[in-house]
Design a protein around this motif. Sequence first.
Motif, PDB file in Angstrom:
ATOM      1  N   UNK A 152      -0.366  -7.496 -15.165  1.00  0.00           N
ATOM      2  CA  UNK A 152       0.426  -6.686 -14.236  1.00  0.00           C
ATOM      3  C   UNK A 152      -0.219  -5.921 -12.964  1.00  0.00           C
ATOM      4  N   UNK A 153      -1.515  -5.633 -13.618  1.00  0.00           N
ATOM      5  CA  UNK A 153      -2.433  -5.064 -12.487  1.00  0.00           C
ATOM      6  C   UNK A 153      -3.091  -6.087 -11.564  1.00  0.00           C
ATOM      7  N   UNK A 154      -3.439  -7.397 -12.199  1.00  0.00           N
ATOM      8  CA  UNK A 154      -3.918  -8.488 -11.173  1.00  0.00           C
ATOM      9  C   UNK A 154      -2.573  -8.679 -10.231  1.00  0.00           C
ATOM     10  N   UNK A 155      -1.331  -8.904 -10.633  1.00  0.00           N
ATOM     11  CA  UNK A 155      -0.444  -8.866  -9.741  1.00  0.00           C
ATOM     12  C   UNK A 155      -0.274  -7.788  -8.653  1.00  0.00           C
ATOM     13  N   UNK A 156      -0.755  -6.673  -9.017  1.00  0.00           N
ATOM     14  CA  UNK A 156      -0.676  -5.631  -7.860  1.00  0.00           C
ATOM     15  C   UNK A 156      -1.774  -5.981  -7.018  1.00  0.00           C
ATOM     16  N   UNK A 157      -2.653  -6.450  -7.315  1.00  0.00           N
ATOM     17  CA  UNK A 157      -3.763  -6.713  -6.477  1.00  0.00           C
ATOM     18  C   UNK A 157      -3.498  -7.970  -5.621  1.00  0.00           C
ATOM     19  N   UNK A 158      -2.775  -8.715  -6.017  1.00  0.00           N
ATOM     20  CA  UNK A 158      -2.253  -9.820  -5.244  1.00  0.00           C
ATOM     21  C   UNK A 158      -1.182  -9.506  -4.287  1.00  0.00           C
ATOM     22  N   UNK A 159      -0.388  -8.433  -4.443  1.00  0.00           N
ATOM     23  CA  UNK A 159       0.574  -7.722  -3.737  1.00  0.00           C
ATOM     24  C   UNK A 159       0.092  -7.266  -2.649  1.00  0.00           C
ATOM     25  N   UNK A 160      -1.009  -6.688  -2.883  1.00  0.00           N
ATOM     26  CA  UNK A 160      -1.848  -5.720  -1.916  1.00  0.00           C
ATOM     27  C   UNK A 160      -2.513  -6.878  -0.828  1.00  0.00           C
ATOM     28  N   UNK A 161      -3.006  -7.882  -1.330  1.00  0.00           N
ATOM     29  CA  UNK A 161      -3.413  -8.625  -0.195  1.00  0.00           C
ATOM     30  C   UNK A 161      -2.477  -9.406   0.695  1.00  0.00           C
ATOM     31  N   UNK A 162      -1.386  -9.699  -0.047  1.00  0.00           N
ATOM     32  CA  UNK A 162      -0.020 -10.552   0.576  1.00  0.00           C
ATOM     33  C   UNK A 162       0.439  -9.463   1.634  1.00  0.00           C
ATOM     34  N   UNK A 163       0.818  -8.358   1.310  1.00  0.00           N
ATOM     35  CA  UNK A 163       1.538  -7.461   2.130  1.00  0.00           C
ATOM     36  C   UNK A 163       0.450  -6.945   3.173  1.00  0.00           C
ATOM     37  N   UNK A 164      -0.712  -6.820   2.826  1.00  0.00           N
ATOM     38  CA  UNK A 164      -1.662  -6.375   3.992  1.00  0.00           C
ATOM     39  C   UNK A 164      -1.800  -7.417   5.147  1.00  0.00           C
ATOM     40  N   UNK A 165      -1.642  -8.738   4.599  1.00  0.00           N
ATOM     41  CA  UNK A 165      -2.030  -9.790   5.939  1.00  0.00           C
ATOM     42  C   UNK A 165      -0.591  -9.886   6.535  1.00  0.00           C
ATOM     43  N   UNK A 166       0.647  -9.495   5.816  1.00  0.00           N
ATOM     44  CA  UNK A 166       1.959  -9.758   6.487  1.00  0.00           C
ATOM     45  C   UNK A 166       2.146  -8.612   7.174  1.00  0.00           C
ATOM     46  N   UNK A 167       1.886  -7.463   6.919  1.00  0.00           N
ATOM     47  CA  UNK A 167       2.480  -6.132   7.266  1.00  0.00           C
ATOM     48  C   UNK A 167       1.492  -5.386   8.317  1.00  0.00           C
ATOM     49  N   UNK A 168       0.234  -5.835   8.713  1.00  0.00           N
ATOM     50  CA  UNK A 168      -0.849  -5.423   9.211  1.00  0.00           C
ATOM     51  C   UNK A 168      -0.157  -5.065  10.879  1.00  0.00           C
ATOM     52  N   UNK A 169       0.317  -6.435  11.425  1.00  0.00           N
ATOM     53  CA  UNK A 169       0.787  -6.468  12.642  1.00  0.00           C
ATOM     54  C   UNK A 169       2.076  -5.299  13.131  1.00  0.00           C
ATOM     55  N   UNK A 170       2.559  -4.903  11.904  1.00  0.00           N
ATOM     56  CA  UNK A 170       3.465  -3.699  12.186  1.00  0.00           C
ATOM     57  C   UNK A 170       2.888  -2.278  12.290  1.00  0.00           C
ATOM     58  N   UNK A 171       1.297  -2.485  11.936  1.00  0.00           N
ATOM     59  CA  UNK A 171       0.816  -1.042  11.831  1.00  0.00           C
ATOM     60  C   UNK A 171       0.867  -0.660  10.487  1.00  0.00           C
ATOM     61  N   UNK A 172       1.291  -1.300   9.486  1.00  0.00           N
ATOM     62  CA  UNK A 172       1.237  -0.866   7.896  1.00  0.00           C
ATOM     63  C   UNK A 172       0.038  -1.403   7.234  1.00  0.00           C
ATOM     64  N   UNK A 173      -0.851  -0.436   7.049  1.00  0.00           N
ATOM     65  CA  UNK A 173      -2.092  -0.790   6.076  1.00  0.00           C
ATOM     66  C   UNK A 173      -1.991  -0.771   4.620  1.00  0.00           C
ATOM     67  N   UNK A 174      -2.081  -1.609   3.937  1.00  0.00           N
ATOM     68  CA  UNK A 174      -1.937  -1.756   2.663  1.00  0.00           C
ATOM     69  C   UNK A 174      -3.177  -2.173   1.810  1.00  0.00           C
ATOM     70  N   UNK A 175      -3.753  -1.205   0.862  1.00  0.00           N
ATOM     71  CA  UNK A 175      -4.870  -1.165   0.047  1.00  0.00           C
ATOM     72  C   UNK A 175      -4.731  -0.966  -1.420  1.00  0.00           C
ATOM     73  N   UNK A 176      -5.645  -1.214  -2.202  1.00  0.00           N
ATOM     74  CA  UNK A 176      -5.516  -0.872  -3.482  1.00  0.00           C
ATOM     75  C   UNK A 176      -6.705  -0.173  -3.913  1.00  0.00           C
ATOM     76  N   UNK A 177      -6.633   0.268  -5.324  1.00  0.00           N
ATOM     77  CA  UNK A 177      -7.691   0.864  -5.993  1.00  0.00           C
ATOM     78  C   UNK A 177      -7.622   0.382  -7.373  1.00  0.00           C
ATOM     79  N   UNK A 178      -8.793   0.100  -7.883  1.00  0.00           N
ATOM     80  CA  UNK A 178      -9.219  -0.220  -9.317  1.00  0.00           C
ATOM     81  C   UNK A 178      -9.684   0.598  -9.989  1.00  0.00           C
TER      82      UNK A 178
END
Length: 250
Positions: A152-178
Amino acid sequence: MSEPTAVVVTGAAQGIGAAIAQRFAESGHPVVGLDLDADRLAATARSWPGAGHHVVGGDAASSEVVGRACELASATPSGLGTFVVNAGHAKAGPSADYSAADWDAMLRVHLTGAMVGAQQAAARMPEGGALVMMSSLNGLFGFPGRAAYGAAKAGVAGLVRGLAAEWAPWGIRVNGIAPGSVVTELSAEFLRRGVINEDDFLDRIPMKRFGQPAEVAELAYFLGTSLSSYIAGVVVPIDGGWAAQGIGGS
């Protein structure tokens, strides 16, 4: 000077989530806390400094519940600026007979909850904002008896990277903490039950101590504010050097 934007923190009743909510409140941010344990959340929220805070009791993987929390935040004078995905639970057990119901519950609260939170928050961030998602060292390394949690937590890390790349042009930064081993009510219960051995864990941590929720909260504050304005798509370990050490200490 503009007013600090509002922050939604899921799993805010105790532990790391409570510390994160406290840290943002101390800096003047209106905080909307969300937790399944509404009574405990209400008690915790009474200690938050400042004004304009709200609490929402309910399921952090429910679009309706999370949407309500985001609406409360977006209705503040400066709107919703930060969403922190922190709600979770941990159930250890042998993988060979780990039940389908426990597996589904693990993925729902951690991974589905992260996606639902991201969608609901992003829809209310027309000027951009920051999402901070709690992953874990369990998502980076293998731990016997915790395969479901780690997946589940590995999935969250993958979601962070995917959303960050997709949403950065909208001005939304996505990052994670482990986080590594952090002193919380949950870790204390695991120690009491013998699920984890304190000496084994300390042997693996170069700093030879567990982390504190307030230390994770400082990182969440950094990633959730303009202090990290050019950082996107990273999952930052906060683990006393665990991930850097290739072998156990002595």
